[in-house]
Design a protein around this motif. Structure first.
Motif, PDB file in Angstrom:
ATOM      1  N   HIS A  65       0.835  -1.209   0.000  1.00  0.00           N
ATOM      2  CA  HIS A  65       0.000   0.000   0.000  1.00  0.00           C
ATOM      3  C   HIS A  65       0.868   1.257   0.000  1.00  0.00           C
ATOM      4  N   ARG A  68       2.146   1.821  -3.438  1.00  0.00           N
ATOM      5  CA  ARG A  68       1.137   2.372  -4.354  1.00  0.00           C
ATOM      6  C   ARG A  68       0.836   3.837  -4.014  1.00  0.00           C
ATOM      7  N   LYS A 163      -4.564   6.146  -7.462  1.00  0.00           N
ATOM      8  CA  LYS A 163      -5.710   5.996  -6.561  1.00  0.00           C
ATOM      9  C   LYS A 163      -6.039   7.389  -6.021  1.00  0.00           C
ATOM     10  N   ASN A 170     -16.735   6.279  -9.658  1.00  0.00           N
ATOM     11  CA  ASN A 170     -16.774   4.885  -9.181  1.00  0.00           C
ATOM     12  C   ASN A 170     -18.050   4.631  -8.377  1.00  0.00           C
ATOM     13  N   GLU A 196     -11.617  -3.265 -14.475  1.00  0.00           N
ATOM     14  CA  GLU A 196     -11.658  -3.572 -13.045  1.00  0.00           C
ATOM     15  C   GLU A 196     -13.042  -3.187 -12.544  1.00  0.00           C
ATOM     16  N   ALA A 197     -13.283  -3.434 -11.275  1.00  0.00           N
ATOM     17  CA  ALA A 197     -14.535  -2.967 -10.669  1.00  0.00           C
ATOM     18  C   ALA A 197     -14.295  -1.569 -10.090  1.00  0.00           C
ATOM     19  N   PRO A 198     -15.345  -0.849  -9.707  1.00  0.00           N
ATOM     20  CA  PRO A 198     -15.145   0.508  -9.177  1.00  0.00           C
ATOM     21  C   PRO A 198     -14.290   0.548  -7.907  1.00  0.00           C
ATOM     22  N   THR A 199     -14.302  -0.533  -7.116  1.00  0.00           N
ATOM     23  CA  THR A 199     -13.457  -0.539  -5.901  1.00  0.00           C
ATOM     24  C   THR A 199     -12.767  -1.895  -5.708  1.00  0.00           C
ATOM     25  N   SER A 201     -10.384  -5.357  -7.868  1.00  0.00           N
ATOM     26  CA  SER A 201      -9.785  -5.960  -9.065  1.00  0.00           C
ATOM     27  C   SER A 201     -10.570  -7.214  -9.423  1.00  0.00           C
ATOM     28  N   GLY A 222      -3.955  -3.924  -8.006  1.00  0.00           N
ATOM     29  CA  GLY A 222      -4.547  -4.251  -6.709  1.00  0.00           C
ATOM     30  C   GLY A 222      -3.588  -5.027  -5.815  1.00  0.00           C
ATOM     31  N   THR A 224      -4.520  -6.798  -3.271  1.00  0.00           N
ATOM     32  CA  THR A 224      -5.167  -8.080  -2.949  1.00  0.00           C
ATOM     33  C   THR A 224      -4.984  -9.065  -4.101  1.00  0.00           C
ATOM     34  N   VAL A 258     -11.777  -8.789  -6.001  1.00  0.00           N
ATOM     35  CA  VAL A 258     -10.942  -8.852  -4.800  1.00  0.00           C
ATOM     36  C   VAL A 258     -10.474  -7.452  -4.421  1.00  0.00           C
ATOM     37  N   SER A 259     -10.490  -7.180  -3.128  1.00  0.00           N
ATOM     38  CA  SER A 259     -10.057  -5.863  -2.623  1.00  0.00           C
ATOM     39  C   SER A 259      -9.689  -5.997  -1.154  1.00  0.00           C
ATOM     40  N   SER A 260      -9.030  -4.962  -0.650  1.00  0.00           N
ATOM     41  CA  SER A 260      -8.373  -5.058   0.666  1.00  0.00           C
ATOM     42  C   SER A 260      -9.320  -5.269   1.840  1.00  0.00           C
TER      43      SER A 260
END
Ligand code: PLP
Length: 294
Positions: A65, A68, A163, A170, A196-199, A201, A222, A224, A258-260
């Motif tokens: 993180h 990024r 980011k 989003n 990707e998705a709005p929030t 991967s 991402g 994740t 998948v996301s954090s």
């Protein structure tokens, strides 16, 4: 989301020789006002952020993180964050999280209009309960992101891949997905490739190979997704980054967002076409994501 903690940071410059940054932190009441009206994060969404999953007080994938955050700062011409300072701020926030799942947010904005320095802060909050999404899965629809696969290279000022705090688009996409009877969205390019998705991967399964859209599409890399690929590699599966035509979505053997913080949410339908849910693999991926990861 129940806010537990907020810490204002006086951002250090890259050549700051200190090793102890405690003097640069001011804890503030998370329910009280803390920003001034000239703040560019609120006026223009001009800043960057990270959301870090926390499990039983352990901040997951902290270094990924921070990397990024530094990458987003470079793309946005923001002063490079001194990572040692942010690491200490994260440790203070994590210590306030307690048992269970929480989320730590790092925010670095361009600061106050005409002001000399960026504004920076860290918050900690209790995470939502994502049991349903993780076990029963989510239905998604594809939504046109409004640009082509080559746009990120042609127009770097769009800051695709950073980011940034500008998440109004989003959030609008998630509302549109809900209007269409789904839970979430997958962005696709106007020329028909998956992003990707709005929030989150996207990871697709094809036989024993797991693929995710290549970052050349201007998506976030991402943390994740990287972690899940390492886990799948260790289990002997093949993993790959690809340019994926949208037409291939419906034929996936399985798929996840998948996301954090939500972690791995299996996709049960894309644009109404059912996708098989692999409950055993999803549970093992989420168990891995909930274990301490550095
Ligand atoms: N893509 C977007 C647009 C996101 O906002 C996020 C997370 O917030 C992700 C992907 C997933 O990133 P990570 O796994 O690091 O949470």
């Amino acid at each position: 989301m129940a806010w537990r903690y907020a810490l204002m940071i006086d951002p250090a410059s890259r050549d700051d020789p200190r090793t102890d940054f405690s003097g640069s932190f001011t804890p503030v009441d998370p329910s009280a006002p803390a920003l001034t009206v000239g703040e560019l994060s609120t006026q223009r969404g001009d800043g960057i952020f990270e959301s870090i999953g926390v499990v039983d007080g352990h901040a997951q994938e902290c270094e990924a993180h921070l990397d990024r955050l530094a990458h987003s700062a470079r793309l946005c011409d923001l002063p490079a964050p001194l990572l040692a300072q942010w690491r200490q701020a994260i440790a203070l926030a994590a210590a306030e999280c307690g048992p269970g799942e929480s989320v730590i947010k790092l925010i670095l904005s361009r600061g106050v209009e005409h002001g000399p320095t960026p504004t920076a802060w860290v918050t900690a909050a209790t995470a939502g309960d994502f049991t349903d999404a993780r076990t029963r899965g989510i239905r998604v629809v594809t939504l046109d992101r409004g640009y082509g696969i080559r746009t990120p290279a042609q127009a770097p000022w769009l800051l695709l891949g950073a980011k940034t705090l500008s998440y109004a688009v989003n959030m609008a996409a998630i509302r549109e997905a809900k209007r269409r009877g789904a839970d979430d969205a997958i962005f696709v390019t106007s020329d028909g490739f998956v992003l990707e998705a709005p929030t989150a991967s996207l990871i697709l399964r094809r036989g024993d190979t797991f693929v995710t859209p290549a970052a050349a599409g201007g998506i976030l890399h991402g943390t994740t997704q990287v972690s899940v690929f390492a886990h799948l590699d260790a289990r002997g599966f093949a993993t790959a980054y690809e340019t994926i035509p949208s037409a291939e979505l419906a034929s996936a053997d399985a798929a996840w967002l998948v996301s954090s913080v939500r972690l791995a949410a299996p996709i049960t339908a894309i644009d109404g076409a059912e996708i098989p849910l692999d409950a055993e693999l999803t549970a093992s991926v989420n168990a891995y994501l909930l274990s301490p990861r550095d």
